[in-house]
Design a protein around this motif. Structure first.
Motif, PDB file in Angstrom:
ATOM      1  N   ILE A 129      -4.539  -6.714  -5.756  1.00 44.72           N
ATOM      2  CA  ILE A 129      -3.195  -7.315  -5.706  1.00 44.72           C
ATOM      3  C   ILE A 129      -2.284  -6.667  -6.744  1.00 44.72           C
ATOM      4  O   ILE A 129      -1.122  -6.347  -6.477  1.00 44.72           O
ATOM      5  CB  ILE A 129      -3.286  -8.835  -5.921  1.00 44.72           C
ATOM      6  CG1 ILE A 129      -4.026  -9.494  -4.745  1.00 44.72           C
ATOM      7  CG2 ILE A 129      -1.900  -9.447  -6.083  1.00 44.72           C
ATOM      8  CD1 ILE A 129      -4.333 -10.961  -4.950  1.00 44.72           C
ATOM      9  N   ALA A 130      -2.803  -6.452  -7.955  1.00 46.50           N
ATOM     10  CA  ALA A 130      -2.001  -5.852  -9.024  1.00 46.50           C
ATOM     11  C   ALA A 130      -1.608  -4.418  -8.680  1.00 46.50           C
ATOM     12  O   ALA A 130      -0.494  -3.972  -8.974  1.00 46.50           O
ATOM     13  CB  ALA A 130      -2.760  -5.896 -10.344  1.00 46.50           C
ATOM     14  N   ARG A 131      -2.514  -3.664  -8.040  1.00 51.34           N
ATOM     15  CA  ARG A 131      -2.199  -2.280  -7.665  1.00 51.34           C
ATOM     16  C   ARG A 131      -1.051  -2.236  -6.658  1.00 51.34           C
ATOM     17  O   ARG A 131      -0.160  -1.391  -6.751  1.00 51.34           O
ATOM     18  CB  ARG A 131      -3.437  -1.610  -7.072  1.00 51.34           C
ATOM     19  CG  ARG A 131      -4.505  -1.314  -8.092  1.00 51.34           C
ATOM     20  CD  ARG A 131      -5.780  -0.778  -7.457  1.00 51.34           C
ATOM     21  NE  ARG A 131      -6.848  -0.677  -8.455  1.00 51.34           N
ATOM     22  CZ  ARG A 131      -8.066  -0.232  -8.205  1.00 51.34           C
ATOM     23  NH1 ARG A 131      -8.399   0.150  -6.972  1.00 51.34           N
ATOM     24  NH2 ARG A 131      -8.978  -0.174  -9.166  1.00 51.34           N
ATOM     25  N   ARG A 132      -1.095  -3.141  -5.680  1.00 51.33           N
ATOM     26  CA  ARG A 132      -0.004  -3.154  -4.701  1.00 51.33           C
ATOM     27  C   ARG A 132       1.316  -3.547  -5.355  1.00 51.33           C
ATOM     28  O   ARG A 132       2.372  -3.013  -5.024  1.00 51.33           O
ATOM     29  CB  ARG A 132      -0.354  -4.099  -3.546  1.00 51.33           C
ATOM     30  CG  ARG A 132       0.695  -4.145  -2.427  1.00 51.33           C
ATOM     31  CD  ARG A 132       1.042  -2.759  -1.888  1.00 51.33           C
ATOM     32  NE  ARG A 132      -0.070  -2.046  -1.329  1.00 51.33           N
ATOM     33  CZ  ARG A 132      -0.380  -2.035  -0.032  1.00 51.33           C
ATOM     34  NH1 ARG A 132       0.346  -2.740   0.835  1.00 51.33           N
ATOM     35  NH2 ARG A 132      -1.395  -1.309   0.394  1.00 51.33           N
ATOM     36  N   GLN A 133       1.256  -4.475  -6.319  1.00 49.69           N
ATOM     37  CA  GLN A 133       2.471  -4.862  -7.032  1.00 49.69           C
ATOM     38  C   GLN A 133       3.036  -3.684  -7.822  1.00 49.69           C
ATOM     39  O   GLN A 133       4.257  -3.440  -7.819  1.00 49.69           O
ATOM     40  CB  GLN A 133       2.188  -6.037  -7.971  1.00 49.69           C
ATOM     41  CG  GLN A 133       3.444  -6.543  -8.693  1.00 49.69           C
ATOM     42  CD  GLN A 133       3.165  -7.740  -9.573  1.00 49.69           C
ATOM     43  OE1 GLN A 133       2.130  -8.413  -9.430  1.00 49.69           O
ATOM     44  NE2 GLN A 133       4.056  -8.020 -10.505  1.00 49.69           N
ATOM     45  N   LEU A 134       2.172  -2.937  -8.510  1.00 49.90           N
ATOM     46  CA  LEU A 134       2.632  -1.768  -9.267  1.00 49.90           C
ATOM     47  C   LEU A 134       3.269  -0.734  -8.342  1.00 49.90           C
ATOM     48  O   LEU A 134       4.284  -0.120  -8.677  1.00 49.90           O
ATOM     49  CB  LEU A 134       1.457  -1.144 -10.021  1.00 49.90           C
ATOM     50  CG  LEU A 134       0.972  -1.880 -11.264  1.00 49.90           C
ATOM     51  CD1 LEU A 134      -0.326  -1.259 -11.775  1.00 49.90           C
ATOM     52  CD2 LEU A 134       2.034  -1.860 -12.354  1.00 49.90           C
ATOM     53  N   LEU A 135       2.674  -0.560  -7.167  1.00 52.99           N
ATOM     54  CA  LEU A 135       3.198   0.412  -6.220  1.00 52.99           C
ATOM     55  C   LEU A 135       4.572  -0.020  -5.710  1.00 52.99           C
ATOM     56  O   LEU A 135       5.496   0.783  -5.585  1.00 52.99           O
ATOM     57  CB  LEU A 135       2.217   0.570  -5.051  1.00 52.99           C
ATOM     58  CG  LEU A 135       2.202   1.925  -4.330  1.00 52.99           C
ATOM     59  CD1 LEU A 135       1.972   3.057  -5.309  1.00 52.99           C
ATOM     60  CD2 LEU A 135       1.119   1.929  -3.254  1.00 52.99           C
ATOM     61  N   ARG A 136       4.719  -1.332  -5.428  1.00 59.48           N
ATOM     62  CA  ARG A 136       6.012  -1.845  -4.959  1.00 59.48           C
ATOM     63  C   ARG A 136       7.099  -1.672  -6.022  1.00 59.48           C
ATOM     64  O   ARG A 136       8.255  -1.408  -5.708  1.00 59.48           O
ATOM     65  CB  ARG A 136       5.898  -3.333  -4.614  1.00 59.48           C
ATOM     66  CG  ARG A 136       5.130  -3.630  -3.346  1.00 59.48           C
ATOM     67  CD  ARG A 136       5.303  -5.096  -2.976  1.00 59.48           C
ATOM     68  NE  ARG A 136       4.365  -5.530  -1.974  1.00 59.48           N
ATOM     69  CZ  ARG A 136       4.443  -5.221  -0.694  1.00 59.48           C
ATOM     70  NH1 ARG A 136       5.437  -4.482  -0.266  1.00 59.48           N
ATOM     71  NH2 ARG A 136       3.532  -5.652   0.161  1.00 59.48           N
ATOM     72  N   GLU A 137       6.714  -1.864  -7.269  1.00 56.53           N
ATOM     73  CA  GLU A 137       7.687  -1.823  -8.363  1.00 56.53           C
ATOM     74  C   GLU A 137       7.982  -0.407  -8.832  1.00 56.53           C
ATOM     75  O   GLU A 137       8.914  -0.194  -9.609  1.00 56.53           O
ATOM     76  CB  GLU A 137       7.183  -2.661  -9.540  1.00 56.53           C
ATOM     77  CG  GLU A 137       7.104  -4.157  -9.225  1.00 56.53           C
ATOM     78  CD  GLU A 137       6.475  -4.961 -10.353  1.00 56.53           C
ATOM     79  OE1 GLU A 137       6.027  -4.330 -11.338  1.00 56.53           O
ATOM     80  OE2 GLU A 137       6.437  -6.193 -10.246  1.00 56.53           O
ATOM     81  N   SER A 138       7.210   0.562  -8.355  1.00 56.39           N
ATOM     82  CA  SER A 138       7.420   1.944  -8.779  1.00 56.39           C
ATOM     83  C   SER A 138       8.679   2.523  -8.132  1.00 56.39           C
ATOM     84  O   SER A 138       8.810   2.528  -6.905  1.00 56.39           O
ATOM     85  CB  SER A 138       6.220   2.805  -8.398  1.00 56.39           C
ATOM     86  OG  SER A 138       6.523   4.179  -8.582  1.00 56.39           O
TER      87      SER A 138
END
Length: 547
Positions: A129-138
């Motif tokens: 979940i955290a990886r997808r959030q980081l990707l969205r926020e990049s």
């Protein structure tokens, strides 16, 4: 500091004991990999998860003009993200660097481990979940590219479908982006072919339908079972809650959704009165978490799947789809919610998708920066939209037919609206007319008491007035009230399910239930919809005992 904490959750380093537990819980296969070997490719379905024992695996973003390194997994790290849980295709490429040894884990085994081995499963799930959030926020992640005109209804439809389904993409506006002409030439298309959807150097589709787009990008999932225990039509808060509770309690569950999960609540940019989230949560975040939960327990969510008709084969509901084979289930939950009514104003239909909108998200807000916009409605949805848009638009005019802002809006939200800069509240008012050519250009606001009228130059009117239930696909034997909302429990007239009184959420047809905004007498709040969806599963179990 927050970003650093999120990064540590996203990329934990497993110790020897945790690696052993993960391998045992998943029956992992030991694998030796050579330098340069591609372990995961963009667009792959059912791809493996890899735990690095020696060497390293580099994760690359290949959606932009040139490959870009995102992270390098060394010994103790593992690959993967929420696509393993949702069944959606991979959005990255994974490449071996140097001689590397890994544990290879199938998606099926990984999902089973998350449910059966909670200690290590929680670490993996939180990382995904955290990886997808980081990707969205990049700001550097391109994802899909959508090229089109801001004045095109089809461009808006494609963007809305991707955004509502939480597919990461970059929007390139023909009218504003200087790179667009060169890109169109590169893909061998013209402006007349837009909107187009591309991934890296590959043109995926020219002006696709929602179903064609879902198929092209890999989010269209086939339905596999001949007979489900529970079919849920609609995936707003009620439908998703029912999917989580039904699947977690062992019911073979399918969710059929026409456009995207989340319903009206999924478009909310800030829900502040939902229990357990004192600082608020967006509808998108709440929807994401619910989707992950439902998938984790084995529910199948099919998008887009438009149900056109309900019939019955003996005791079993049969759902006919616009495309594809019928879906048969032992029980049915109607959770299709309601849609905002169209403004009874000249020009409204003409400008839907190119000036008139029924949600206020970043997708819509981008098109009205530094402009005047109008929000119509006096409920919480209208208030949340106005507060959100005030941070993007030059001025937000809130048009309400009633004489008191606090009549239909939660007091905390009404007070915030009054205190928000760049917001004008127009009570006892309505939209009288809209005008424009290909796109909305201006709208008239009329005071219903004085008759005074003023013209506002605007390219965006957001409408949140009342709601019409999505029940046009239901047969007459499913009783509805005068407004079309589904009757349940003690409110059912005359006919009753044979042999007993109906359960609280049961309709006039035995084994067919309704929950959320589509149900007559429901409280139109996210929390109550979640409660009804959860509660419905108890009645489903009772009915299945009868069968």
């Amino acid at each position: 500091m927050v970003q650093h904490a999120l990064h540590s959750v996203a990329f934990p380093e497993l110790n020897e004991q945790q690696i052993t537990e993960l391998a045992e819980c998943t029956n992992a296969t030991l694998r030796r990999c050579r330098d340069g070997e591609v372990l995961i490719e963009v667009g792959a379905r059912q791809f493996l998860c890899f735990v690095v024992l020696r060497g390293c695996v580099e994760i690359l973003d290949v959606s932009g003009a040139a490959p870009r390194s995102l992270v390098v997994h060394e010994a103790g790290h593992f690959t993967g993200d929420v696509s393993h849980v949702t069944g959606n295709p991979a959005v990255i490429r994974a490449v071996v660097r140097g001689e590397t040894i890994v544990h290879a884990i199938t998606t099926v085994a990984l999902k089973r481990m998350i449910n059966l081995c909670p200690e290590i499963g929680d670490i993996v799930m939180q990382a995904f979940i955290a990886r997808r959030q980081l990707l969205r926020e990049s700001p550097d992640f391109t994802g899909l590219r959508v090229i089109g005109s801001r004045y095109s209804k089809d461009s808006f439809r494609v963007r809305e479908f991707l955004a509502k389904n939480h597919v990461m993409f970059t929007w390139l506006d023909i009218e504003a982006d200087p790179e667009v002409r060169a890109l169109l030439e590169h893909f061998g298309v013209t402006e007349a072919d837009t909107p187009i959807v591309a991934c890296a150097e590959m043109l995926l589709r020219r002006n696709p339908s929602n179903r064609e787009l879902a198929d092209a990008i890999g989010i269209l999932q086939p339905l596999e079972h001949a007979l489900y225990d529970l079919a849920i039509v609609g995936s707003g808060p009620a439908g998703l809650a029912a999917a989580v509770y039904g699947a977690s309690e062992g019911l073979n569950t399918v969710v059929l959704e026409h456009v995207a999960p989340g319903g009206q609540a999924g478009s909310s940019m800030r829900i502040e009165n939902y229990l357990g989230f004192p600082t608020g949560i967006t509808g998108g975040e709440l929807t994401d978490r619910a989707i992950y939960q439902a998938n984790k327990f084995g529910a199948r969510i099919s998008v887009p799947a438009r149900v056109t008709k309900l019939a019955f084969d003996g005791p079993y509901p049969v759902l006919e789809l616009e495309e594809g084979e019928p879906v048969v289930a032992k029980c049915l939950l109607i959770a299709t919610g309601a849609k905002y009514r169209r403004l009874p104003v000249e020009g409204c239909a003409q400008f839907e998708g190119c000036g008139v909108y029924y949600a206020a998200t970043f997708n819509e807000a981008d098109s009205c920066r530094d402009q005047d916009v109008i929000v119509v409605g006096g409920g919480n949805s209208a208030g949340q939209a106005a507060v959100f848009l005030a941070s993007h638009a030059r001025r937000v005019l809130v048009v309400i037919r009633g004489s008191d802002l606090y009549d239909g809006m939660s007091s905390y939200l009404a007070k915030r609206l009054e205190d928000t800069q760049h917001v004008e509240i127009h009570l006892n008012s309505e939209i009288a007319q809209m005008r424009g050519d290909a796109f909305l250009a201006e709208a008239d606001i009329r005071n219903r008491k004085t008759g005074e009228q003023r013209t506002i130059v605007t390219q965006a009117v957001f409408s949140f007035i009342g709601a019409t239930p999505r029940t046009e696909w239901l047969p007459d034997e499913i009783q509805k009230d005068a407004k079309g909302f589904v009757l349940t429990g003690s409110s059912i007239r005359d006919a009753r399910p044979a042999g007993r009184d109906p359960f609280h959420l049961e309709t006039s047809r035995r084994g067919v239930f309704a929950a959320g905004d589509v149900r007559a007498g429901s409280i139109k709040r996210v929390a109550s919809a979640v409660g009804e969806g959860s509660m419905a599963i108890q009645f489903v179990h009772e009915y299945l005992k009868e069968l």
